[in-house]
Design an enzyme around this catalytic site. Structure first.
Site, PDB file in Angstrom:
ATOM      1  N   ASN A  15     -37.963 -15.153   5.889  1.00 42.86           N
ATOM      2  CA  ASN A  15     -37.332 -14.850   4.610  1.00 42.86           C
ATOM      3  C   ASN A  15     -38.010 -13.632   3.989  1.00 42.86           C
ATOM      4  OD1 ASN A  15     -36.897 -14.854   1.730  1.00 42.86           O
ATOM      5  ND2 ASN A  15     -36.048 -16.896   1.938  1.00 42.86           N
TER       6      ASN A  15
ATOM      7  N   LYS B 162     -39.322 -14.004   0.412  1.00 41.22           N
ATOM      8  CA  LYS B 162     -40.522 -14.838   0.337  1.00 41.22           C
ATOM      9  C   LYS B 162     -41.734 -14.076   0.873  1.00 41.22           C
ATOM     10  CE  LYS B 162     -40.007 -19.219   1.232  1.00 41.22           C
ATOM     11  NZ  LYS B 162     -39.894 -20.523   1.918  1.00 41.22           N
TER      12      LYS B 162
ATOM     13  N   ASP C 229     -43.218 -25.040   1.959  1.00 42.44           N
ATOM     14  CA  ASP C 229     -41.887 -25.578   1.790  1.00 42.44           C
ATOM     15  C   ASP C 229     -41.724 -25.731   0.291  1.00 42.44           C
ATOM     16  OD1 ASP C 229     -39.353 -26.438   2.556  1.00 42.44           O
ATOM     17  OD2 ASP C 229     -39.948 -28.536   2.590  1.00 42.44           O
ATOM     18  N   SER C 230     -40.610 -25.307  -0.181  1.00 46.06           N
ATOM     19  CA  SER C 230     -40.387 -25.345  -1.613  1.00 46.06           C
ATOM     20  C   SER C 230     -38.923 -25.592  -1.884  1.00 46.06           C
ATOM     21  CB  SER C 230     -40.840 -24.032  -2.260  1.00 46.06           C
ATOM     22  OG  SER C 230     -40.195 -22.941  -1.655  1.00 46.06           O
TER      23      SER C 230
ATOM     24  N   TYR D 245     -32.139 -20.364  -5.856  1.00 46.51           N
ATOM     25  CA  TYR D 245     -31.643 -20.862  -7.140  1.00 46.51           C
ATOM     26  C   TYR D 245     -32.141 -20.034  -8.329  1.00 46.51           C
ATOM     27  CZ  TYR D 245     -30.363 -24.946  -4.365  1.00 46.51           C
ATOM     28  OH  TYR D 245     -29.817 -25.789  -3.411  1.00 46.51           O
TER      29      TYR D 245
ATOM     30  N   LYS E 121     -42.563 -13.266 -12.596  1.00 51.19           N
ATOM     31  CA  LYS E 121     -42.259 -14.481 -11.834  1.00 51.19           C
ATOM     32  C   LYS E 121     -43.486 -14.970 -11.068  1.00 51.19           C
ATOM     33  CE  LYS E 121     -39.337 -16.302  -8.197  1.00 51.19           C
ATOM     34  NZ  LYS E 121     -38.418 -15.955  -7.124  1.00 51.19           N
TER      35      LYS E 121
ATOM     36  N   HIS F 157     -43.966 -21.569  -9.030  1.00 50.62           N
ATOM     37  CA  HIS F 157     -44.504 -22.669  -8.233  1.00 50.62           C
ATOM     38  C   HIS F 157     -45.213 -22.133  -6.994  1.00 50.62           C
ATOM     39  CE1 HIS F 157     -40.582 -21.468  -6.869  1.00 50.62           C
ATOM     40  NE2 HIS F 157     -40.639 -22.222  -5.781  1.00 50.62           N
ATOM     41  N   ARG F 158     -44.591 -21.161  -6.337  1.00 51.91           N
ATOM     42  CA  ARG F 158     -45.169 -20.574  -5.140  1.00 51.91           C
ATOM     43  C   ARG F 158     -46.409 -19.759  -5.510  1.00 51.91           C
ATOM     44  NH1 ARG F 158     -40.798 -20.476  -2.382  1.00 51.91           N
ATOM     45  NH2 ARG F 158     -39.831 -18.881  -3.636  1.00 51.91           N
TER      46      ARG F 158
END
Length: 194
Positions: A9, A12, A71-72, A156, A177, A182-183
């Site tokens: 990705n 990512k 994994d998220s 999302y 961001k 979270h990441r």
């Protein structure tokens, strides 16, 4: 130290390169496209941590490099935490952001603002060639909007407004961001322990 990030990705990879460049500048991060191709194990675990470990263990096994994987996904309160580990495949087996977002909006269409709480969740793992393993977690709470907004990010992000903001994740700059995501939280913690 050369570390494999077990993903293809592009969004990512760029996001995590920025985070790790700040937290662990001595780490050279490479993605799956920079190593010989190997068969990737399907994400069959029921938890984010389980799937992250599957991918990280695969990377070490096939490349000999310390491997980071995550994994998220999005956990929506009104959907009992779903799409969760199925976030990338919520609308079917093909990873299609537009279809996933459309399905989520449809599922939440009748809910008022007070019932649209959600959070992005990330489990990040590193597995070393000597067998050591570490998993850390990060969360970004917020709410799901009614229509996509913004062109940054992926998944999302165009639907998700983080707590404390009046813009979606896709309307935030990469730096904004990464500071709250979270990441970002998970990878900054992981980077501090590499």
């Amino acid at each position: 130290m050369r570390v494999l990030l077990a993903t293809r990705n592009a969004g990512k990879i760029e996001e995590l390169r920025q985070i790790l460049a700040e937290a662990a500048p001595s780490v050279e991060l490479v993605g799956l496209d920079a190593v010989p191709e190997y068969p990737e194990t399907p994400e069959t675990e029921l938890t984010f941590a389980g799937n992250a470990l599957l991918k990280a263990r695969d990377g070490v096994k096939h490349t000999g490099l310390a491997t980071v994987a995550d994994d998220s996904g999005l956990a929506v309160d009104a959907l009992n935490g779903m799409p969760g580990v199925l976030s990338a495949r919520w609308a079917g087996s093909k990873k299609d952001d537009a279809a996933n977002n459309a399905l989520l909006l449809d599922q939440l269409a009748d809910l008022d603002e007070s019932r649209r709480a959600a959070k992005f969740v990330c489990a990040a793992a590193i597995v070393y060639p000597d067998g050591r393993e570490l998993v850390v977690h990060g969360e970004m709470p917020g709410r799901v909007g009614r229509e996509p907004k913004g062109a940054n990010g992926f998944g999302y992000d165009p639907l998700f407004t983080p707590d404390g903001f009046d813009r979606t994740s896709a309307e935030l700059s990469a730096a904004e961001k990464n500071a709250i995501s979270h990441r970002g939280k998970a990878f900054r913690e992981l980077a501090s322990k590499i």
